[in-house]
Design an enzyme around this catalytic site. Structure first.
Site: not given
Lengths: 331, 331
Positions: A6, A8, A66-67, A173, A189, A279, A285
């Site tokens: 997973h 992106h 990118r989702a 997703h 999400y 992810e 982050r």
């Protein structure tokens, strides 16, 4: 080998986002693809996903657009078709430049109220012509208004038929939230993961598609934490036990960003249904002040979980090979 | 003493539901309240909630109308006002008949798009005239379409002002889902819990209302399982640490129906923020074949959790006394 199922392309070059901005503004967009050099692609990855792969000693990431940028709710089906093609082609370039590090997963050109049959051509193009190994399926292309039928509805069957034929899994997703009630990575999400699993409980999708494979990301939303609730609801609704009803076809990833969450996931969900994922670079982050490590460095939690070496191998690699059967490591 | 802070009158006599059916059909309803005798009330409880209290050796349940029956999305504000009054008056009768066993929590006469200021009169009536100790606040009176502003919006402030003035907490609890995407107890409830918590992260509600108290039911939805995600999101968004930002005002109940879920809840959420609850007779009524006990017999999980006696006392009683400050045990 450690497979992250997973990831992106959150760090894609600005030219991609500029192209999109123009496409939305012009309601059709530039006739040419965005101009992005190989060096720009390298630069966008070397300091981010590739650096983190090295630091965390993981081998390959299943990589999709990118989702949050899929934005199926913006524009119409034609806009979505162009945008999906542009994004998927860029993912293909990434995976051609770094075939060891990334394997391609496509977005679909969904659009609210438009039949998922409309996604079949792009899925075929990606898989048959470009070597994609999976797709992302958005259960709510309206972007937080949830206007589409549940995933067990025949509405979705044309897409499932093609997925089964091509033997590609989908990660369920959602994309950005256009609904102010739902923060996108903090509510939409996670809600979508929970919602999708409950929809699957309500139906008999895998009687019709016994080989279909769906991955529920973000550790399955709320589902493992409420595993007793879901077992109990299924039982009250006279559904089969979840392991028979869903767990031959449904998988969870490990995007759960603390040790107790991963421990619970590994405790309640059979190890054969869990695929390693982080992810990164994604929703969270920062560094966890409690551990001094990145929240999304999920490998550490698995390593510290007390899982046996055999089970770890399944979570890190074996299950991914089984679910993403079109994938094999490249040199 | 064991206080269950989350129970609904799911077993109310048929006359109540018949009254509602007529009210909805006639778009206004009968001018008289439903005719329900004390014996009918006793009968509806003796074999259900009261029997289970005895079997599970719990003492008192904070009792409100059936969550799924609030149906704020049905009819208009006038319909909701009548229905809330009828339901709350019935709860009051239950608590008058069984003052030791039940303490009253009211539903509010919410209606989509109608200012929450409209709920103030019913809240005042319930608290000041009838001794109610809390209310249920529906963050989505549209029933699964999520058309209302987030809970941090000033839209909600008139209600918060009254809650703060009266010193009553709200349990943030949705009602039935009119959206086919969301199964009500399997998706909508859990999503709403997750959504509400994330909304609170995004704002500064408790700067404006330092004494306001909100209880997030169903173990906080997905939040404790993803506690690392929420800590990390708050951090990336430059919000204060969650313990400072929210945990002086936000509480979770223990409606999590298996041991690993309760263990996780107790591990990651400070014990002062956890209130015992089972939501019986509620969403999950069966026996867990893995334990031979009811899924919703949550007391067993707490007892087996390894919590110290002092901490158990907080979860079972102390925290409820603190949050529901208007409540005290009756003889």
């Amino acid at each position: 080998m450690i497979v992250d199922c997973h990831g992106h392309y959150t760090t894609a070059p600005q030219a991609l986002w500029d192209w999109r901005k123009r496409q939305v503004a012009e309601k059709g967009g530039p006739s040419k693809e965005p101009v992005i050099t190989d060096d720009e692609i390298r630069e966008s990855l070397e300091g981010a996903q590739l650096r983190l792969q090295k630091e965390r000693d993981t081998d390959v990431t299943f990589f999709s657009p990118r989702a949050g940028s899929m934005e199926h709710h913006v524009g119409d089906a034609a806009i979505s078709a162009d945008w999906a093609r542009v994004q998927n082609d860029l993912i293909h370039r990434v995976c051609t430049l770094y075939p060891k590090n990334f394997a391609p997963v496509c977005m679909l050109p969904q659009s609210p109220g438009v039949s998922p049959a409309n996604c079949v051509a792009e899925l075929e193009r990606c898989v048959n012509e470009r070597g994609f190994i999976g797709c992302n399926l958005n259960p709510d292309p309206s972007g937080g208004w949830w206007t589409e039928p549940p995933l067990i509805d025949r509405w979705w069957y044309p897409l499932y038929e093609k997925m089964a034929e091509l033997d590609v899994p989908a990660m369920v997703h959602v994309s950005a939230s256009a609904n102010p009630a739902f923060h996108f990575t903090g509510a939409h999400y996670i809600n979508a993961d929970t919602t999708a699993f409950m929809q699957l409980i309500q139906g008999d999708l895998f009687k019709d598609f016994p080989t279909l494979k769906l991955v529920i990301p973000h550790g399955g939303g709320a589902v493992p934490y409420h595993w007793g609730r879901y077992r109990g609801l299924a039982q009250d609704m006279k559904r089969p036990p979840l392991k028979d009803h869903l767990l031959k076809n449904v998988y969870f990833d490990t995007c759960v960003y603390h040790q107790p969450g991963i421990d619970l996931l590994l405790e309640v969900i059979p190890v054969d249904n869990i695929l390693f994922a982080s992810e990164m670079v994604g929703a969270v982050r920062g560094l966890d002040p409690e551990t001094g490590q990145h929240y999304d460095d999920t490998r550490r939690y698995i390593e510290a979980s007390g899982l046996s070496a055999t089970d770890k191998q399944r979570v890190f690699e074996g299950n991914a090979r089984k679910v993403y059967s079109r994938w094999s490591p490249r040199q």
